[in-house]
Scaffold this motif. Structure first.
Motif, PDB file in Angstrom:
ATOM      1  N   THR A 130       0.805  -1.225   0.000  1.00  9.15           N
ATOM      2  CA  THR A 130       0.000   0.000   0.000  1.00  9.15           C
ATOM      3  C   THR A 130       0.841   1.280   0.000  1.00  9.15           C
ATOM      4  N   GLN A 177      -1.481  14.521   0.557  1.00  9.51           N
ATOM      5  CA  GLN A 177      -2.725  15.285   0.630  1.00  9.51           C
ATOM      6  C   GLN A 177      -3.051  15.741   2.044  1.00  9.51           C
ATOM      7  N   GLU A 231      -0.669   4.243  -2.149  1.00  9.04           N
ATOM      8  CA  GLU A 231      -1.849   4.850  -1.528  1.00  9.04           C
ATOM      9  C   GLU A 231      -1.457   5.632  -0.268  1.00  9.04           C
ATOM     10  N   ASP A 232      -0.565   5.065   0.511  1.00  3.38           N
ATOM     11  CA  ASP A 232      -0.138   5.725   1.746  1.00  3.38           C
ATOM     12  C   ASP A 232       0.613   7.018   1.442  1.00  3.38           C
ATOM     13  N   ARG A 256      -1.864   9.680   0.569  1.00  2.00           N
ATOM     14  CA  ARG A 256      -2.541  10.141   1.791  1.00  2.00           C
ATOM     15  C   ARG A 256      -1.670  11.157   2.542  1.00  2.00           C
TER      16      ARG A 256
END
Length: 205
Positions: free
Chosen positions: A194, A204, A197-198, A201
Motif C-alpha cells: 500500500t 494530501q 496509496e499511503d 494520503r
C-alpha cells in the motif's frame, strides 16, 4: 510547486511507489511528476561512466543534476526518488559490479554501533528544498528477497539480512535527525502492498 522526497534503500520499491502515487494524484486532478536523482545523473552522463570520472568532474556533474532538478521542480510539483547512502561492503565483501562501481561523490562514515561503513551520497543542504520526507521502511526480509531475485547488475547474492537491517536503520535514523534539524516532517511507510496509496494520503495531508 510542491516537492516531496522519497528515500529508501535499494530494492525498497521507491520507483513503483512513486509511479503509483503519481497515477493516483493525476486521477484526482493533481499533477505531479516523478523525478529521479539517479535518473537525472544518467541522463546528463550521456554515455560516460562515473567510475572513469575524476572527483572534481563528479562534483560538477552533481551541481548540474541539482540545477536540472530545481528547474523541473519550478514547472511541476515533483515526487523525487532520492538516495541517502550505500554500504561500503556486502556480506563483509567489497563487490565489483557495474552497479556498485558506478559511484556518486560520497563521504565515508563508520557507524560504531552497527559496525558498518557507509558511503553517504546525499547533500543535506538539498533537504531544505522539500516540504516533507518519506522513508520506505520495508521488512528487511522482503528487501533481501528482492536483492536475490533482481536481474542483471542489481542482483546481489552477497548482501546478508544483517546488512539490510543495518542499512535501513542507518538511513532512517540519520534522515529523521536531519528532518528534525531542518523542521521538515518525516514519515515512514511499512506496507509494500500500500505504499503508493499511503504516499498519496501523506501528500494530501
Amino acid at each position: 510547486m510542491d516537492r516531496i522526497a522519497v528515500f529508501g534503500i535499494s530494492r525498497s520499491g521507491k520507483d513503483y511507489t512513486i509511479e503509483g502515487a503519481v497515477d493516483r494524484l493525476t486521477a484526482a486532478g493533481k499533477r505531479y511528476c516523478h523525478l529521479s536523482m539517479i535518473g537525472t545523473v544518467h541522463d546528463l552522463l550521456k554515455g560516460r561512466k562515473l567510475r572513469e570520472m575524476s572527483k572534481m568532474d563528479k562534483l560538477a556533474l552533481m551541481d548540474r543534476v541539482h540545477m536540472e532538478m530545481d528547474s523541473i521542480s519550478l514547472m511541476c510539483s515533483t515526487i523525487v526518488d532520492e538516495h541517502y547512502c550505500f554500504p561500503g561492503t556486502y556480506g563483509g565483501k567489497v563487490i565489483h559490479t557495474d552497479y556498485t562501481e558506478e559511484k556518486l561523490p560520497f563521504r565515508e562514515f563508520y557507524d560504531e554501533d552497527l559496525e558498518s561503513t557507509y558511503e553517504i551520497v546525499f547533500d543535506e543542504s538539498e533537504l531544505k528544498k522539500y516540504r516533507l520526507v518519506v522513508f520506505l521502511d520495508i521488512d528487511p526480509e522482503v528487501v533481501l528477497e528482492r536483492f536475490r531475485t533482481s536481474e542483471g547488475c542489481k542482483h546481489n547474492d552477497y548482501i546478508a539480512l544483517k546488512d539490510v537491517k543495518n542499512w535501513i536503520l542507518f538511513e532512517k535514523s540519520n534522515l529523521r535527525l536531519l528532518c528534525r534539524k531542518y523542521g521538515i516532517p518525516f514519515f515512514t511507510l511499512n506496507d509494500p502492498a500500500t505504499t503508493s496509496e499511503d504516499l498519496v494520503r501523506i501528500i494530501q495531508g
